[in-house]
Structures are given as C-alpha cells and as structure tokens.
Write an enzyme that holds these catalytic residues in place. Structure first.
Site, PDB file in Angstrom:
ATOM      1  N   SER A 262      34.997  48.952  40.567  1.00  0.00           N
ATOM      2  CA  SER A 262      33.878  49.861  40.814  1.00  0.00           C
ATOM      3  C   SER A 262      33.417  49.712  42.256  1.00  0.00           C
ATOM      4  CB  SER A 262      32.724  49.535  39.871  1.00  0.00           C
ATOM      5  OG  SER A 262      32.104  48.333  40.276  1.00  0.00           O
ATOM      6  N   LYS A 263      32.590  50.665  42.658  1.00  0.00           N
ATOM      7  CA  LYS A 263      32.050  50.620  44.010  1.00  0.00           C
ATOM      8  C   LYS A 263      31.237  49.345  44.207  1.00  0.00           C
ATOM      9  CE  LYS A 263      28.587  53.106  46.610  1.00  0.00           C
ATOM     10  NZ  LYS A 263      28.467  52.008  47.560  1.00  0.00           N
ATOM     11  N   ARG A 264      30.606  48.901  43.121  1.00  0.00           N
ATOM     12  CA  ARG A 264      29.799  47.689  43.237  1.00  0.00           C
ATOM     13  C   ARG A 264      30.642  46.455  43.582  1.00  0.00           C
ATOM     14  NH1 ARG A 264      26.884  46.803  38.266  1.00  0.00           N
ATOM     15  NH2 ARG A 264      26.880  49.038  37.849  1.00  0.00           N
ATOM     16  N   GLY A 266      33.168  46.478  45.495  1.00  0.00           N
ATOM     17  CA  GLY A 266      33.378  46.582  46.939  1.00  0.00           C
ATOM     18  C   GLY A 266      32.162  46.084  47.706  1.00  0.00           C
TER      19      GLY A 266
END
Ligand code: GLU
Length: 505
Positions: A262-264, A266
């Site tokens: 997920s973007k989290r 990253g």
C-alpha cells in the site's frame, strides 16, 4: 478456429495516481503484445463518475511516456476501435443492455438503497440471487404494467444480470489453469443504472473487450473474482468463440510482513509506490514518484518485470527488448510477489554503472552548477568516472564529490583525532616540498615520486596517506589519493596541503 491476432489492453479507471502494481500490469501486457506482434490498447474506464479524479488520465499517459511503454491505440493515441474512453460510449452500452433485457437474460430492478439495506438487516448474508430475487421489486416479481408505469413515471432503476444457479463456471487462466466456481455464489450483478444512464464496470468491460477484439485479458489478481461473471456475460451475448484468454497476475506484497503493498508502506519505509510524483487535487497531498526520486525508467521496468515472473536463469538485468523476447506469461507465479524496494535501488545502481560517464555527467552537471561551481563537462565527467560506482542515484554524487570542486573549509573532527598525528604537520610540510618539485604531474609519475620519498624516509605509508587525504578531502574517505591530486592539479593540491598544515598544526 484460426489463430487470432493478439490484442491486449490496459484499462485503468482514472481514480488517482497509477499504483506501481498497475504499471506492472501494463508492462506485462506490453511484453505479451510485442512478443506476439500484437497490439496494446489504452482504454479509460470512467463509467463511475463518483470516483473520477481530474488529472488522473493525463498522469497515467505521462507515466508511460516516461517509462517508455508505448501503446498502439487508445485514448490520446487514436485507432480504429474508438472512442476509447468509456464515458463516450454510452449509446453503445445501452444497445447491449437492451439486448440482454430482450433475451430475458437481464431484468429491471427498482429496489432503493434503503430497501436493500432493510433486506440485508432482515436476511443474514443477503445476496440478490435466485433465492431472494422474487421477494424484491423487479420486473421478474412484478406485473408488467406496474414495471412500465414506474419507468414511464421516471422512477430510477438498475438492470441486473440474471444468474442461473447450479452451474459450474470455468475460467481458463494462463497462470492459474482451470479455475472453477459455482454460479450459486454469484449475485445478480448490476449492469446498468438509469440514474446516470451508464453501465457498470462489468458490462462496459465485457462489451468493450468484445468490440475492441481483445484476445487476452491480463490484469491484477484482484479482478479474478469478477472473471466468472465475465465468462457468463460473454456467453449471454453469444460471444463464446471470441472470449479472451485470461491471466490474473499475482498481487504485489508489502516488503515486510503480510498483506498487499500500500501507499502507506511506501511512506513508512521511504520508497515511492507511484511512477511519478502525484498531487492529489482533493487533499492537496503530494506523493513521491520513482521519477522524482531519481530512478531511471529502465531500472523501474527491469525491477517490475521480475516481480511475479522470472526467466528461470540467473539473469537479472534485462533491456526492454530482452524482456519482450524472454517474458513468458505462463511462467508467472500464482503466489504474491514481495515488493523488495531495496532490490529496486540495486537495479538503479546497476543502471548507473551501465550508463556512460558522459550520460551520468549530463545529469550531474546541473547539480554541480546549482552548487555555484563552474566546471567543464570534461572535468565533471572525470569525477563521475571516479565516483559513480559508489552511488545508486545521481543525486547521491554531490555529497560524495563536492570536495573535488570546493576545498574543505573544515576537517572532520573524528578523523583529525585519529589520523592527524603529532608529526603530521612536519611530514605534510615535507610532502608539499616533494610535490612542489614534481614537474610531470601525471598520476603515475606523482605516485612513483611520492612513494619513493615515503620509502626513503622510512615513514609508514598508511600514516602519510591518511593525513594527506584529510588535508585534501576534509574527511577520511574518497577515491585513490593520486586520482584526487591528478584531478586537482599541483597548485590546488599544494594550496590544500598548506592550508591544512596551518589549520591543524
Ligand atoms: N478498470 C479496471 C481497473 O481499473 C480494469 C480491470 C480489467 O483490466 O478488467 O483496473
């Protein structure tokens, strides 16, 4: 049946930045198309107006331009199967919805969201299907006149697909083999909404794949649950003969722990999950991109190509052309692929090494100039040749290389304590005299003269070189001393030596 021309598509919904998993999907479609002499179509699936995000389509197009993935037709590329934006194909879909209705393969339903909620509260695990549809407000359960009256009245409705229970549905997947599910677990999916006169994803997707003569559907694993429904739709339309082959790609997993990337992840671990920097128009948030982080597009492609597929050999570095030749969709893994971003950094390092010094210097030169240094391209290229094997990104060069261009103004304290001995000032003074006397300042000659002097004096070579390095670089690290002095030249070398003696004595 004769072999069909290979035609594949990448069909994103413009709901925000393109996730790196979507980039991999597009890449695999590209590789598959090119290795079969086929076409890659770029279709925009924007039938869900609630999720539309301005700028997303442009962002996706720019991402592929940067990555070097070329489409043969589609939005912004043209072609004979357009329009390629689903919001511009309303009339087409309406015709096919009517076709299903006329054939009794779909029906009209008037249930409001509140009524559906009430049913869900009443019946545990409620599903709109063969068991429940006759209790609902639809054209199967209501008299024809009432249905017509409601429509004439302008009441909103949806069209649902009539799923027959008791059937086995086979999805023939190039990666997963024969995937079988029972039709009983499917609900009567909404295909069309009168409210916005637009089809849902499922109908538009199938109709377009058919009309655009798509031969293979290669997409993320998250679409596997939709595939049985898509098979049934193909059948309902009588298009079995041209049903595409499916390939559902493995999920991209977190670098650590369980679950999908997920973007989290990253944000938490400090790596991008989007190809380009993304400015969210709603929240104003800015998300980092691979391009802005300093990755080479070739490195990103190479990295992504190996997330879910491997050639079965030791080879890791592939040009796009080599990937086209060697990629094999049937050898993709079924299990999720861990997103090892450290490996992505490694790939970038490898591409730095493979690029010419001149090419890296072109990228480094603006950074040098930005630091107020006026240097020739030749000298910048020289520095790159000495230093590029130490970095993974061009932006890492400056902190390592600035001493080539700017004399140290201070000396690292720890190194001074360790490397600048009681006699260093005296020894460095002697060294300055030796260097002053060298006429041929080539690397080889300097080295010869200085080493002979060290030996004749009986000094410890390590001690001399450490102090010398500290004087010229300001810290205890850097490339070979004579590489440095050859680059700096005699005058600058002497200047730095004498300054260090003065400051450190
Ligand atoms: N619009 C879908 C997406 O956003 C397409 C899925 C498919 O390829 O069928 O990924």
């Amino acid at each position: 049946m004769s072999e069909r021309k290979v035609r594949v598509r990448f069909a994103p919904s413009p709901t925000g930045a393109l996730h790196i998993g979507g980039v991999r999907t597009a890449l695999y479609n590209y590789l598959f198309a090119k290795q079969h002499g086929g076409d890659l179509v770029f279709r925009i699936e924007d039938t869900d107006s609630n999720r539309f995000v301005p700028g997303a389509e442009e962002y996706i197009i720019e991402s592929f331009k940067w990555l070097g993935i070329k489409f043969d037709e589609g939005v912004s590329f043209g072609g004979n199967y357009g329009p390629y934006r689903q919001s511009e194909r309303r009339d087409i879909y309406k015709k096919y919805v009517d076709q299903l209705l006329d054939a009794g393969k779909a029906y009209i339903a008037f249930d409001t969201p509140e009524e559906l909620d009430a049913k869900r509260a009443e019946i545990k695990n409620f599903q709109y299907d063969a068991h429940t549809r006759m209790q609902m407000r639809n054209s199967l359960a209501m008299p024809k006149e009432e249905v017509e009256a409601l429509i004439a009245d302008g009441k909103q409705y949806v069209v649902r697909f009539l799923i027959q229970p008791g059937e086995e549905i086979h999805v023939n997947d190039m990666i997963r083999g024969d995937v079988v599910i029972k039709s009983d677990i499917l609900d009567d999916k909404v295909l069309y909404k009168s409210a916005d006169e637009l089809p849902t994803y499922h109908l538009a997707n199938i109709v377009d794949d058919h009309l655009m003569e798509i031969s293979h559907v290669i997409r993320g694993e998250e679409w596997l649950p939709s595939a049985p429904l898509h098979v049934l739709l193909y059948r309902a339309f009588g298009w079995e003969d041209t049903m595409p082959r499916f390939a559902h790609l493995p999920l991209l997993l977190k670098p650590d722990g369980k679950g999908k990337l997920s973007k989290r992840d990253g944000d938490r671990l400090g790596f991008p999950v989007f190809p380009l920097e993304w400015h969210d128009p709603k929240t104003g948030d800015v998300s980092n991109g691979f391009r802005e982080s300093g990755y080479f597009p070739e490195a990103v492609i190479n990295f992504l190509a190996l997330l879910g597929w491997n050639p079965g050999t030791e080879q890791e570095l592939f040009s796009l052309q080599e990937l086209v030749e060697q990629f094999d969709i049937t050898k993709c893994s079924k299990a999720g692929a861990r997103f090892d971003y450290q490996k992505g950094i490694w790939f970038n390092h490898e591409y730095i090494l493979r690029k010419s010094n001149e090419e890296i210097a072109e990228l480094f030169a603006p950074i040098v100039a930005g630091n107020g240094v006026d240097e020739s391209m030749e000298r910048i290229t020289k520095v790159v040749s000495m230093m590029k094997d130490r970095v993974s990104f061009v932006k890492e060069l400056w902190p390592l290389c600035s001493f080539f261009f700017i004399a140290p103004t201070e000396y690292d304290e720890k190194t001074v304590r360790k490397r600048w001995k009681a006699d260093s000032a005296v020894v460095m003074g002697e060294l300055a005299d030796v260097i002053e006397g060298i006429d041929d300042f080539s690397l080889e000659n300097q080295e010869k003269v200085v080493l002979a002097w060290v030996e004749s004096k009986g000094y410890k070579l390590g001690d001399v070189m450490n102090a010398f390095r500290l004087a010229l670089v300001g810290i205890g690290k850097g490339p070979g001393m004579f590489d440095i002095t050859a680059f700096l030249g005699k005058e600058e070398t002497l200047k730095r030596l004498r300054k260090a003696i003065e400051v450190l004595k």
